[in-house]
Design a protein around this motif. Structure first.
Motif, mmCIF file in Angstrom:
data_model
loop_
_atom_site.group_PDB
_atom_site.id
_atom_site.type_symbol
_atom_site.label_atom_id
_atom_site.label_comp_id
_atom_site.label_asym_id
_atom_site.label_seq_id
_atom_site.Cartn_x
_atom_site.Cartn_y
_atom_site.Cartn_z
ATOM 1 N N VAL A 101 33.977 31.640 46.513
ATOM 2 C CA VAL A 101 34.139 32.258 45.188
ATOM 3 C C VAL A 101 34.559 31.211 44.161
ATOM 4 O O VAL A 101 34.034 31.189 43.041
ATOM 5 N N ILE A 102 35.458 30.320 44.538
ATOM 6 C CA ILE A 102 35.902 29.273 43.605
ATOM 7 C C ILE A 102 34.746 28.334 43.269
ATOM 8 O O ILE A 102 34.545 27.972 42.104
ATOM 9 N N VAL A 103 33.971 27.937 44.279
ATOM 10 C CA VAL A 103 32.854 27.021 44.041
ATOM 11 C C VAL A 103 31.777 27.676 43.175
ATOM 12 O O VAL A 103 31.250 27.051 42.246
ATOM 13 N N LEU A 104 31.449 28.927 43.464
ATOM 14 C CA LEU A 104 30.368 29.591 42.729
ATOM 15 C C LEU A 104 30.777 30.048 41.332
ATOM 16 O O LEU A 104 29.992 29.951 40.393
ATOM 17 N N PHE A 105 31.996 30.570 41.206
ATOM 18 C CA PHE A 105 32.389 31.209 39.947
ATOM 19 C C PHE A 105 33.496 30.489 39.200
ATOM 20 O O PHE A 105 33.751 30.789 38.044
ATOM 21 N N GLY A 106 34.202 29.596 39.857
ATOM 22 C CA GLY A 106 35.323 28.910 39.232
ATOM 23 C C GLY A 106 36.635 29.626 39.528
ATOM 24 O O GLY A 106 36.655 30.814 39.842
ATOM 25 N N TRP A 113 36.913 36.861 41.380
ATOM 26 C CA TRP A 113 38.057 37.388 42.137
ATOM 27 C C TRP A 113 37.934 38.881 42.385
ATOM 28 O O TRP A 113 38.430 39.390 43.393
ATOM 29 N N ARG A 114 37.250 39.595 41.489
ATOM 30 C CA ARG A 114 36.985 41.016 41.763
ATOM 31 C C ARG A 114 36.050 41.169 42.961
ATOM 32 O O ARG A 114 36.239 42.050 43.800
ATOM 33 N N MET A 115 35.044 40.304 43.026
ATOM 34 C CA MET A 115 34.136 40.348 44.181
ATOM 35 C C MET A 115 34.873 39.952 45.455
ATOM 36 O O MET A 115 34.639 40.523 46.520
ATOM 37 N N LEU A 121 38.728 44.120 50.818
ATOM 38 C CA LEU A 121 38.796 45.560 51.104
ATOM 39 C C LEU A 121 37.772 45.972 52.159
ATOM 40 O O LEU A 121 38.062 46.797 53.036
ATOM 41 N N GLY A 122 36.576 45.401 52.096
ATOM 42 C CA GLY A 122 35.565 45.694 53.108
ATOM 43 C C GLY A 122 35.983 45.233 54.487
ATOM 44 O O GLY A 122 35.772 45.932 55.490
ATOM 45 N N LEU A 123 36.600 44.066 54.565
ATOM 46 C CA LEU A 123 37.083 43.550 55.849
ATOM 47 C C LEU A 123 38.197 44.431 56.393
ATOM 48 O O LEU A 123 38.205 44.759 57.586
#
Length: 163
Positions: A101-106, A113-115, A121-123
């Motif tokens: 997430v950090i690499v793709l979105f910063g 961070w919402r994703m 939550l899915g895990l």
């Protein structure tokens, strides 16, 4: 005998193909939701790769000193060995997912961070479903023990207890 072996091989191969199809179908479905953003399109694929890596590493954490003595085997010890691998794989996956997430979105991306929260939550939901299934089907817990105890009096009480 050869016919039974062939049937079993076909059944196992079919189950593997069904699992693979479901896995790939869910990846494609999630990637489709990425709309026109290549980062959102790539996220499910990278998360799938992180899950595979976590699973490979978690596999090596599964070990026990318990001997396979049929009905005398301590199933709790065997299940704990499997859970060690699962928990390690999940922790590795969560760490890798945060890095992705950090690499793709910063670091400062609210969407990223919402994703990630959805992934967490899915895990957690998946683990809860697994533990719930274990509770209702394992020899170590009340529901299965109560059905087993009712079997002493006959099949009708097993059916009633199962309901």
């Amino acid at each position: 005998i050869a016919d039974n072996v062939g049937d079993n091989v076909g059944d196992v191969a079919g189950m593997g193909a069904d699992l693979f199809e479901s896995y790939i179908g869910s990846l494609i479905g999630a990637a489709t939701l990425g709309e026109n953003d290549p980062r959102k399109l790539a996220l499910p694929l990278w998360l799938g790769a992180a899950g595979l890596l976590g699973s490979f590493i978690g596999f090596f954490a599964v070990s026990t000193k318990e001997k396979g003595d049929g009905w005398n085997t301590n199933l709790t010890a065997l299940m704990f060995a499997l859970e060690k691998g699962m928990y390690l794989a999940n922790i590795i996956f969560l760490v890798l997912a945060a890095v992705i997430v950090i690499v793709l979105f910063g670091e400062d991306s609210e969407d990223g961070w919402r994703m990630y929260a959805c992934v967490v939550l899915g895990l957690i939901a998946g683990m809860a479903i697994g533990k719930g299934t274990e509770y209702f089907t394992s020899f170590d817990y009340g529901p299965t023990i109560s059905i087993k105890d009712r079997a002493r009096t006959g099949p009708a009480t097993v059916i009633i207890q199962g309901m």
